[in-house]
Design an enzyme around this catalytic site. Structure first.
Site, short mmCIF file in Angstrom:
data_model
loop_
_atom_site.label_atom_id
_atom_site.label_comp_id
_atom_site.label_asym_id
_atom_site.label_seq_id
_atom_site.Cartn_x
_atom_site.Cartn_y
_atom_site.Cartn_z
N HIS A 132 -16.04 -42.55 -10.73
CA HIS A 132 -16.40 -41.47 -11.96
C HIS A 132 -15.50 -40.77 -12.41
O HIS A 132 -15.51 -40.12 -13.47
CB HIS A 132 -17.90 -41.08 -11.97
CG HIS A 132 -18.12 -40.13 -11.18
ND1 HIS A 132 -18.74 -40.14 -9.86
CD2 HIS A 132 -18.22 -38.55 -11.29
CE1 HIS A 132 -18.75 -38.90 -9.32
NE2 HIS A 132 -18.43 -37.86 -10.20
N ASP A 151 -18.38 -45.41 -4.77
CA ASP A 151 -17.88 -44.72 -5.87
C ASP A 151 -16.48 -43.98 -5.57
O ASP A 151 -16.29 -43.03 -5.12
CB ASP A 151 -19.07 -43.48 -6.05
CG ASP A 151 -18.57 -42.65 -7.52
OD1 ASP A 151 -17.56 -43.13 -8.18
OD2 ASP A 151 -19.33 -41.79 -7.91
N SER A 162 -17.51 -33.83 -6.76
CA SER A 162 -17.11 -35.15 -6.93
C SER A 162 -15.56 -35.44 -6.43
O SER A 162 -14.96 -34.98 -6.92
CB SER A 162 -17.28 -35.54 -8.35
OG SER A 162 -18.82 -35.51 -8.72
#
Length: 724
Positions: free
Chosen positions: A83, A219, A644
């Site tokens: 992402h 991810d 992240s």
């Protein structure tokens, strides 16, 4: 012997209870080092942060200003979340080469794809410069003079502090303005896409699984940093070469088990850990419920349309995900704050704070802080609620209102800046809104408007409502706005924007959508925003003094600065948790869980055929654990947005996972961290390797990595942690 074992267990429990915190890596000596070692860390602090020798900090750059990444090979290979790299993957995708749907893999370096406006920034050095920045500040008479002096000192030191010509000095404030740190940085702008799994792996579970455990998402994405022949930053050029890092992370093949030490290194964005109890009560009882109810209405309407119409589903998939993201976060945050009794804990801490004030004889200086908090939070409450209504309904979740607000701003530009600025902005709107209207559905937005405008009229503080809304019938207002406004179509917009300035403004001021948004905006900016800003400034000043008092009094020896997108260390352990009665979540998920969720053709839970085949054949290569393929795991690391892509690192300094989310029950960790329910979610490094190797067949990538067995082989020595 039994007594010694019991003492050891009690000591470990006490250490676990003290987990949490986002620590500055240059200041880990002392208490942090002892806690980390008690949790199982085998590295030294210099292995984590060292100015004179390579260390972990040299392998963890900021990724494009919003995420974290890590270097995992001697050739500058970079790992981050799918992402985080999504925009670059999307930019390279086309109908012929849909890298989002199919994935992308460069099987040789010549195939790696350059990216405009993508950069990564390394921290070279961190230095405390509080004394220099606050020099000459205390003697100044008022706050504005003090802030001006601080900015002057920051500018002077940024320009004078020694650095190389390709480096930059950045000074950031900590502890609400009570500490200042200088960061010497290096930024590389030639960063190329190397690999990404399809979204059916990289975004598996999508919106439904967002903030949720158990999770089964791969991810991750891969990039490579390129530099000039001197290994220094350079703009994209065919002559650039792969960057040679000061340090890169070996990858452990031994995986994780309950209670294993975990260190997460990264750039957390923003937290508010030192709010008083009254602020937490306001968030839980007033602010979050308002925003949650608004978005709940929006999501129910959108979901109803998406389930019935495939075209609408495509139009609104990204919008729905964006709206749902913080909707789920706020629900989890509120429930977590209540479950952990955060306000009660804060009240107990405040009682201790008051007692220490009296004992230290500092009542004159700080004695009124808590009472002033109470006064100002009560005063700001209606303004804060009104602000959320305006922001959530006008600026975020009703697309017609959000777009119409641009035209209200257009009129203001004319009044404040004149004809030429008006014309420039008008032309930008005329050319730029075409993309917006392609994904705008009048029927969906009209129903959303009807649902939330009723809330606005009846539940927002009545003293701040314009007459046009206060006495309105929601159904009739909806019919008038969506039946008569020209701003519901791009053709109507072009018609309104045709002609001279005078005629454009006349047409706008007769449009029902424009008139409504203009009324709401005038009420907000005249009645709400000035007073909110005034009270918020007072609260900010109180928060700074409250932080200063806590530092002076030593009310908590584990005080860490709130996140501000600077490099931090958070440490913890792999841990299961019990979110509610009779429910226990294990800390690791496996590929079996992916197949249990698999729904062929579903945009959230579809699975590539090849992954199904690998699962059926149990063809996991060297990446399996006891015949199973690990996918995700959780730990007690204190993370937030910005983490992240952060590396999850084991006790020896090896990569074991990739941080990408938090569990729903623990999202309140931005405000209050509770180790019993706060968990961060990570992709297991072995799943990443399995996808690269067995799924993609990108053995060229695997061959440049350093794969190690720290548990089953020899313990890694310090010299093995660092690239020679």
């Amino acid at each position: 012997m039994k007594f010694l074992k019991l003492f050891a267990l009690l000591f470990v429990f006490q250490v676990q209870a003290q987990q949490g915190g986002m620590w500055i890596p240059s200041l880990l000596d002392g208490m942090n080092a002892k806690e980390m070692q008690a949790l199982g860390m085998k590295m030294s602090i210099k292995d984590i942060y060292d100015v004179n020798s390579s260390s972990l900090k040299d392998a963890v750059p900021h990724f494009n200003g919003g995420c974290t990444s890590e270097v995992i090979s001697p050739k500058g290979l970079l790992l981050t979340n799918h992402h985080c790299g999504y925009g670059q993957i999307q930019a390279h995708s086309s109908v012929e080469n849909d890298y989002l749907a199919d994935g992308f893999w460069a099987y040789k370096m010549e195939d790696e794809l350059p990216n405009e406006n993508l950069e990564v920034t390394f921290i070279v050095k961190i230095e405390d410069v509080t004394k220099q920045i606050l020099e000459g500040v205390a003697v100044l008479p008022n706050e504005s003079d003090k802030q001006a002096k601080i900015q002057q000192n920051i500018s002077a030191l940024s320009n004078s502090f020694p650095k190389e010509k390709y480096q930059e000095n950045k000074i950031r404030t900590f502890f609400e303005g009570n500490q200042y740190m200088l960061f010497v940085t290096e930024t590389y702008s030639d960063v190329r896409l190397v690999g990404a799994p399809p979204t059916s792996i990289g975004k598996f579970g999508s919106d439904t699984d967002n903030w949720v455990w158990p999770r089964h998402t791969g991810d991750f994405s891969l990039f490579r940093i390129y530099a000039d022949k001197n290994n220094q930053p350079a703009k994209y050029s065919k002559d650039n070469v792969p960057y040679t890092p000061k340090h890169f992370l070996p990858i452990s093949l031994d995986g994780v088990a309950e209670d294993d030490f975990t260190l997460v290194f990264g750039y957390p964005g923003k937290t508010s850990e030192y709010l008083p109890a009254v602020a937490i009560e306001q968030i839980v009882n007033e602010l979050n419920p308002t925003k949650i109810e608004i978005r709940d209405r929006v999501l129910k309407v959108t979901d109803g349309f998406m389930r019935k119409d495939k075209a609408i589903k495509i139009q609104y998939a990204a919008k729905y995900a964006s709206t749902a993201n913080y909707y789920k976060k706020w629900i989890g945050e509120s429930q977590g704050l209540q479950k952990s009794n955060a306000a009660g804990v804060k009240k107990a801490q405040e009682k201790v704070f008051q007692e220490k004030l009296i004992k230290a004889g500092k009542e004159t200086e700080y004695g009124s802080l808590l009472a002033d908090f109470d006064t100002n939070y009560k005063a700001i409450a209606p303004y804060a609620i009104a602000r959320d209504y305006f922001s959530e309904i006008v600026l975020r979740n009703v697309e017609l209102l959000k777009t119409t607000y641009k035209f209200v701003q257009l009129e203001q530009i004319y009044k404040n800046k004149g004809e030429q600025s008006f014309t420039d902005r008008k032309n930008n709107l005329a050319s730029g809104l075409g993309e917006f209207y392609k994904d705008f559905n009048k029927k969906v937005d009209e129903k959303i408007f009807e649902q939330v405008i009723e809330m606005y009229a009846k539940q927002s503080p009545q003293q701040f409502l314009p007459v046009s809304l206060k006495n309105a019938n929601a159904t009739q207002l909806t019919a008038d706005v969506y039946g008569k406004s020209k701003l519901t179509t791009f053709e109507g917009v072009k018609e309104i924007l045709s002609g001279d300035t005078k005629s454009i403004l006349k047409k706008l001021n007769s449009d029902p959508a424009f008139k409504l948004v203009k009324d709401l905006s005038a009420s907000y900016f005249n009645e709400v925003a000035p007073k909110y800003d005034e009270l918020n400034m007072k609260i900010t000043a109180l928060q700074r003094d409250y932080m200063k008092a806590q530092l002076e009094l030593g009310t908590n020896d584990r005080i860490f600065p709130d996140a501000n997108s600077t490099l931090r260390v958070t440490y913890g352990q792999v841990k299961s948790y019990a979110p509610k009665d009779a429910v226990l979540y294990e800390p690791v998920t496996y590929l079996e869980g992916v197949m249990e969720k698999y729904i062929p053709g579903d945009y959230e839970f579809d699975v590539p055929t090849k992954l199904v085949d690998l699962y059926k054949a149990k063809d996991y290569g060297q990446y399996a654990q006891n015949g199973k393929m690990p996918v995700n795991f959780i730990g007690t690391n204190h993370t937030t947005g910005g983490n992240s892509g952060s590396p999850a690192i084991d006790a020896n300094g090896n990569l074991i996972g990739l941080n990408f989310d938090r569990v729903w029950e623990g999202t309140m960790s931005d405000i209050y961290y509770d180790p019993s329910i706060c968990r961060n979610i990570m992709v297991d490094a072995r799943y990443i390797l399995f996808i690269i190797d067995k799924y993609a067949g990108a053995t060229n990538i695997i061959s440049e990595l350093k794969l190690v067995h720290p548990k089953t082989g020899k313990s890694m020595k310090k010299k093995d942690l660092k690239k020679k």
